[in-house]
Design a protein around this motif. Structure first.
Motif, PDB file in Angstrom:
ATOM      1  N   ASN A 114     -12.718  -5.473  -4.093  1.00  0.00           N
ATOM      2  CA  ASN A 114     -12.885  -3.935  -4.361  1.00  0.00           C
ATOM      3  C   ASN A 114     -13.237  -3.473  -5.644  1.00  0.00           C
ATOM      4  N   LEU A 115     -14.153  -4.200  -6.362  1.00  0.00           N
ATOM      5  CA  LEU A 115     -14.814  -3.813  -7.505  1.00  0.00           C
ATOM      6  C   LEU A 115     -15.665  -2.811  -7.338  1.00  0.00           C
ATOM      7  N   PHE A 116     -15.987  -1.849  -8.273  1.00  0.00           N
ATOM      8  CA  PHE A 116     -16.935  -0.830  -8.063  1.00  0.00           C
ATOM      9  C   PHE A 116     -18.141  -1.285  -8.256  1.00  0.00           C
TER      10      PHE A 116
ATOM     11  N   GLY B 266     -10.831   2.890 -15.685  1.00  0.00           N
ATOM     12  CA  GLY B 266      -9.399   3.670 -15.468  1.00  0.00           C
ATOM     13  C   GLY B 266      -9.137   4.441 -16.949  1.00  0.00           C
TER      14      GLY B 266
ATOM     15  N   HIS C  46      -0.126  11.229  -7.813  1.00  0.00           N
ATOM     16  CA  HIS C  46      -0.859  10.733  -8.856  1.00  0.00           C
ATOM     17  C   HIS C  46      -0.247  10.071  -9.883  1.00  0.00           C
TER      18      HIS C  46
ATOM     19  N   LEU D 109      -4.937  -1.315 -17.456  1.00  0.00           N
ATOM     20  CA  LEU D 109      -4.314  -0.026 -17.535  1.00  0.00           C
ATOM     21  C   LEU D 109      -2.818  -0.086 -18.240  1.00  0.00           C
TER      22      LEU D 109
ATOM     23  N   MET E  89      -3.241  -2.134  -8.626  1.00  0.00           N
ATOM     24  CA  MET E  89      -3.535  -3.037  -7.394  1.00  0.00           C
ATOM     25  C   MET E  89      -4.660  -4.047  -7.248  1.00  0.00           C
TER      26      MET E  89
ATOM     27  N   LEU F 148      -1.354   4.454  -1.077  1.00  0.00           N
ATOM     28  CA  LEU F 148      -2.675   4.395  -0.412  1.00  0.00           C
ATOM     29  C   LEU F 148      -2.434   4.408   1.138  1.00  0.00           C
TER      30      LEU F 148
ATOM     31  N   PHE G  22      -6.747  -6.266  -5.077  1.00  0.00           N
ATOM     32  CA  PHE G  22      -6.972  -6.563  -3.641  1.00  0.00           C
ATOM     33  C   PHE G  22      -7.684  -7.618  -3.248  1.00  0.00           C
TER      34      PHE G  22
ATOM     35  N   ARG H   6      -9.142  -5.242 -14.453  1.00  0.00           N
ATOM     36  CA  ARG H   6      -9.204  -3.910 -14.228  1.00  0.00           C
ATOM     37  C   ARG H   6      -7.707  -3.377 -14.057  1.00  0.00           C
TER      38      ARG H   6
ATOM     39  N   ASN I 298       1.882   2.637  -3.710  1.00  0.00           N
ATOM     40  CA  ASN I 298       0.903   3.370  -4.731  1.00  0.00           C
ATOM     41  C   ASN I 298       0.430   4.459  -3.612  1.00  0.00           C
TER      42      ASN I 298
ATOM     43  N   ARG J 223       0.260   6.264  -8.727  1.00  0.00           N
ATOM     44  CA  ARG J 223      -0.745   5.728  -8.944  1.00  0.00           C
ATOM     45  C   ARG J 223      -1.118   5.137 -10.327  1.00  0.00           C
ATOM     46  N   GLN J 224      -0.876   6.170 -11.040  1.00  0.00           N
ATOM     47  CA  GLN J 224      -0.842   5.784 -12.798  1.00  0.00           C
ATOM     48  C   GLN J 224       0.176   4.721 -12.949  1.00  0.00           C
TER      49      GLN J 224
ATOM     50  N   ARG K 170       0.804  -1.287  -0.030  1.00  0.00           N
ATOM     51  CA  ARG K 170       0.071  -0.142  -0.001  1.00  0.00           C
ATOM     52  C   ARG K 170       0.869   1.158   0.065  1.00  0.00           C
TER      53      ARG K 170
END
Ligand SMILES: Nc1ncnc2c1ncn2[C@@H]1O[C@H](COP(=O)(O)OP(=O)(O)OP(=O)(O)O)[C@@H](O)[C@H]1O
Ligand SMILES: [Mg+2]
Lengths: 250, 236
Positions: free
Chosen positions: A90-92, A104, A76, A156, A84, A50, A86, A152, A48, A79-80, A45
């Motif tokens: 932690n899907l939306f 993303g 930023h 990216l 990660m 977090l 999880f 996901r 990135n 993180r780009q 964590r």
């Protein structure tokens, strides 16, 4: 290449990471092992941001971040460059599998929608979910949700994907499908840092193994070195505790 | 005194003249209130220095005072403020050019903002931390994560409470009659006064409000079902 230098982190009085150094070469799969509470999650964590490290430096490619005084831009950028996966997926929740993966690309990468859709469908097909594009997370099994989580991250095309115990929230019969997806993308040369308790998988997929305990890197090396000839007593103890299957396998 | 059902019907029909005003007051105060409420909730959750304390003061003051006071204070106070500013800066604009309903919009938006901020705040807090972390992990900025991930989920969670707020504002809109804005309640008074049939007129008004309330409940139930399809997996 990814380089962590002297990353430290305390929660209150408790020093969770004590000046951790770690190097990950491009295309390498680094597996982090260690007992519960040793700081593995916290380390991931911190990479990135977090979690905010107290001190240390993170280098990813050309990006060098002094974690003590980062700018918003640097956070930023970190993180780009990373993604990660999880433990709890932690899907939306309000978005379908396809929308989860596209998000993303369209919002962060500003990619046109149809291009993002094409890429996202390809990636979801790669993780074996080409037939679940329009399903919401609740309509998917844990294994399927985690594969969307991997898609996901993968879509990216980040410098590194961080996996935090990607299978430990799963029912045993669903672990295999997720591990095999991770194996597959590891073979494609994607740089990964994986925290796991799945020893067979670790042995199989890792180029480099790091053993942590008490916020320190106790020992690191190739899978052979760590699994067959651990130098440190603590590593030996941990491995004998965590791989007792061999003793009662039939 | 006998009940005059046919007059009740006449009154009911004439109340529709005032319906747009009532709906307008409710709509404007709810939309502005939702916006104010969201901003205020975020200021408090993120403990933004200064703004957070200001927000808390705003919420406790407004929730601690009757809605009618908000209207009267704005109605009497705002002109004083505007006219003294206008005199100082030599604006051509004066409070006289503000339509009456403008005061209602402003006052009730302030009222709604305070109540809705609590609703929105509870909704935001109910969203799992993992959601915003996941959004950050794919490179979203915090405003992007709030707008795209957290707020939509928070609103879906808050929908039942928000619909109560909307109903509260609908019923509260009747207070506008105190500053001579002709909404449904005032219209009932007008109709009744011509005939001395207050009871019939107010029953008609009550029925109209009841109908509107049912519509809001229905609408929010329908919306809830749609928005929360992902919660139940749409299997039911
Ligand atoms: N947000 C936090 N606040 C306070 N303490 C924390 C927080 N997060 C982690 N810790 C503590 O830091 C230590 C390291 O936690 P961490 O989650 O990194 O361990 P871990 O190696 O991932 O363990 P596990 O294998 O159980 O996941 C633990 O003692 C934990 O209690
Ligand atoms: Mg952990």
């Amino acid at each position: 290449m990814i380089q962590l230098e002297q990353i430290s982190k305390s929660f209150g009085k408790q020093e969770v990471l004590q000046s951790i150094d770690l190097q990950v070469k491009k295309g390498e799969v680094v597996v982090i092992l260690g007992p519960s509470g040793s700081g593995k999650t916290t380390l991931l964590r911190c990479i990135n941001y977090l979690e905010k490290p107290d001190a240390g430096q993170i280098t990813i490619g050309d990006l060098k971040v002094d974690t003590k005084h980062p700018t918003k831009k640097e956070i930023h950028a970190l993180r780009q460059q990373t993604a990660m996966v999880f433990q709890q997926y932690n899907l939306f929740k309000h978005k379908t599998a396809l929308e989860n993966v596209m998000e993303g690309l369209t919002i962060v990468r500003k990619m046109p929608k149809d291009k993002a859709r094409t890429i996202s469908i390809q990636v979801l097909e790669k993780v074996g979910l080409g037939n679940k594009l329009d399903h919401y997370p609740v309509q998917l099994s844990g294994g399927q949700q985690q594969r969307v989580g991997i898609a996901r991250a993968l879509a990216l095309n980040p410098e590194v994907i961080l996996f935090d115990e990607p299978t430990s929230a799963l029912d045993p019969e669903l672990v295999g499908e997720v591990l095999s997806v991770i194996r597959k993308i590891a073979k494609e040369g994607i740089t990964m840092i994986v925290v796991t308790h799945e020893m067979d998988f670790a042995r199989d997929v890792a180029n480099h193994v790091v053993f942590m305990d008490g916020g320190l890197v106790v020992e690191e090396g190739t899978p052979e070195e760590i699994f067959q000839r651990p130098k440190e007593e603590r590593t030996r103890q941990f491995l004998s505790r965590i791989t007792p299957q061999a003793t009662y396998s039939i | 005194m006998t009940l005059d059902p046919s007059f009740m019907w006449t009154a009911f029909l004439s109340l529709f003249k005032a319906l747009p005003t009532t709906l307008m007051i409710t709509f404007v105060s709810v939309i502005c209130g939702l916006f104010i409420g969201t901003v205020v909730a975020l200021c408090r959750i993120y403990r933004i220095p200064g703004l957070s304390q200001l927000s808390t003061a705003y919420v406790t003051f407004i929730r601690g005072t009757p809605m009618l006071m908000h209207l009267l204070i704005i109605y009497f106070g705002l002109p004083i403020l505007i006219d003294s500013l206008a005199a100082k800066w030599e604006w051509s604009f004066t409070s006289a050019s503000i339509p009456l309903i403008g005061f209602v919009f402003i006052a009730f938006s302030i009222t709604a903002g305070a109540y809705m901020s609590e609703v929105v705040r509870a909704g935001i807090v109910a969203v799992d931390r993992g959601q915003i972390e996941a959004a950050h992990s794919i490179g979203m900025t915090t405003p992007q994560a709030l707008r795209r991930i957290v707020l939509p989920q928070a609103l879906a969670v808050s929908l039942p409470n928000l619909s109560n707020s909307v109903i509260g504002m609908l019923h509260g809109s009747t207070l506008a009659y105190t500053i001579s804005v002709v909404e449904i309640n005032a219209q009932a008074l007008v109709v009744a006064a011509n005939n001395w049939k207050y009871f019939e007129a107010y029953i008609a008004a009550a029925v109209l409000f009841w109908g509107l309330t049912l519509l809001i409940e229905r609408g929010s139930g329908w919306l809830e079902k749609r928005l929360n399809a992902y919660h139940r997996g749409g299997v039911m």
